[in-house]
Scaffold this motif. Sequence first.
Motif, PDB file in Angstrom:
ATOM      1  N   MET A  45       1.072  -1.713   0.294  1.00 21.30           N
ATOM      2  CA  MET A  45       0.103  -0.048  -0.427  1.00 21.30           C
ATOM      3  C   MET A  45       0.478   1.738   0.295  1.00 21.30           C
ATOM      4  O   MET A  45       1.863   0.962   0.727  1.00 21.30           O
ATOM      5  CB  MET A  45      -0.833   0.122   1.990  1.00 21.30           C
ATOM      6  CG  MET A  45      -2.110   1.648   1.421  1.00 21.30           C
ATOM      7  SD  MET A  45      -2.603   1.282   3.278  1.00 21.30           S
ATOM      8  CE  MET A  45      -3.853   0.052   2.490  1.00 21.30           C
ATOM      9  N   PRO A  46       0.519   2.383  -1.045  1.00 19.77           N
ATOM     10  CA  PRO A  46       1.844   3.759  -0.835  1.00 19.77           C
ATOM     11  C   PRO A  46       1.238   4.654   0.291  1.00 19.77           C
ATOM     12  O   PRO A  46       0.096   4.544   0.880  1.00 19.77           O
ATOM     13  CB  PRO A  46       0.951   4.129  -1.953  1.00 19.77           C
ATOM     14  CG  PRO A  46       0.032   3.907  -2.695  1.00 19.77           C
ATOM     15  CD  PRO A  46      -0.517   2.349  -1.705  1.00 19.77           C
ATOM     16  N   SER A  47       2.133   4.790   0.553  1.00 20.72           N
ATOM     17  CA  SER A  47       2.462   5.627   2.349  1.00 20.72           C
ATOM     18  C   SER A  47       1.480   7.206   1.319  1.00 20.72           C
ATOM     19  O   SER A  47       1.492   7.377   0.338  1.00 20.72           O
ATOM     20  CB  SER A  47       3.866   6.579   2.607  1.00 20.72           C
ATOM     21  OG  SER A  47       4.386   6.302   1.223  1.00 20.72           O
ATOM     22  N   VAL A  48       0.751   7.841   2.394  1.00 17.93           N
ATOM     23  CA  VAL A  48       0.573   8.992   2.369  1.00 17.93           C
ATOM     24  C   VAL A  48       1.735   9.652   2.981  1.00 17.93           C
ATOM     25  O   VAL A  48       1.722   9.957   3.459  1.00 17.93           O
ATOM     26  CB  VAL A  48      -0.279   8.983   4.173  1.00 17.93           C
ATOM     27  CG1 VAL A  48      -1.160  10.687   3.809  1.00 17.93           C
ATOM     28  CG2 VAL A  48      -1.850   8.283   3.558  1.00 17.93           C
ATOM     29  N   ARG A  49       1.385  10.925   1.513  1.00 16.65           N
ATOM     30  CA  ARG A  49       2.105  12.288   1.313  1.00 16.65           C
ATOM     31  C   ARG A  49       1.319  13.227   2.053  1.00 16.65           C
ATOM     32  O   ARG A  49       0.589  13.788   1.521  1.00 16.65           O
ATOM     33  CB  ARG A  49       2.714  12.615   0.080  1.00 16.65           C
ATOM     34  CG  ARG A  49       2.916  11.163  -1.074  1.00 16.65           C
ATOM     35  CD  ARG A  49       3.228  11.082  -2.216  1.00 16.65           C
ATOM     36  NE  ARG A  49       4.258  12.496  -2.315  1.00 16.65           N
ATOM     37  CZ  ARG A  49       3.962  12.937  -3.271  1.00 16.65           C
ATOM     38  NH1 ARG A  49       3.402  12.688  -3.871  1.00 16.65           N
ATOM     39  NH2 ARG A  49       4.522  14.806  -3.279  1.00 16.65           N
ATOM     40  N   VAL A  50       2.409  13.757   3.513  1.00 15.83           N
ATOM     41  CA  VAL A  50       2.114  14.662   3.829  1.00 15.83           C
ATOM     42  C   VAL A  50       3.151  15.733   3.934  1.00 15.83           C
ATOM     43  O   VAL A  50       4.003  15.621   4.020  1.00 15.83           O
ATOM     44  CB  VAL A  50       2.014  14.407   5.377  1.00 15.83           C
ATOM     45  CG1 VAL A  50       1.264  15.836   6.376  1.00 15.83           C
ATOM     46  CG2 VAL A  50       1.152  13.243   5.528  1.00 15.83           C
ATOM     47  N   LEU A  51       2.224  17.352   3.965  1.00 15.12           N
ATOM     48  CA  LEU A  51       3.044  18.699   4.348  1.00 15.12           C
ATOM     49  C   LEU A  51       2.593  19.190   5.292  1.00 15.12           C
ATOM     50  O   LEU A  51       1.471  19.668   5.573  1.00 15.12           O
ATOM     51  CB  LEU A  51       2.929  19.682   3.100  1.00 15.12           C
ATOM     52  CG  LEU A  51       3.468  20.847   3.345  1.00 15.12           C
ATOM     53  CD1 LEU A  51       4.503  20.994   3.502  1.00 15.12           C
ATOM     54  CD2 LEU A  51       2.679  22.189   1.586  1.00 15.12           C
TER      55      LEU A  51
END
Length: 95
Positions: free
Chosen positions: A1-7
């Motif tokens: 599962m791809p990770s969630v990209r956070v800023l």
Amino acid sequence: MPSVRVLIVDDSRLARLELKEQLKKIGGIDLITEAANTRDALQIITEHQPDVLLLDINMPGEDGLTTLRGLMRPRAKRLSTRPSTLWKPKGLARV
């Protein structure tokens, strides 16, 4: 599962540090980077297109709400919003 990209966008270095520590505990999070102001954040958003934006609403200069309104204009990428955790001097509080 791809990770969630956070800023993370917050003018407080301490708040950014605390959020990073909390995100590490969750797992599956890819912290793209962080920004101390909305000007830098807009550049990062344009370049990296994060999945999640943790945005302080009370910052010097352009505040987070003004920035969010700009991002939600029809020509901007569609964003979904919902209540989030806010930083308070004594820690984190659920809103």
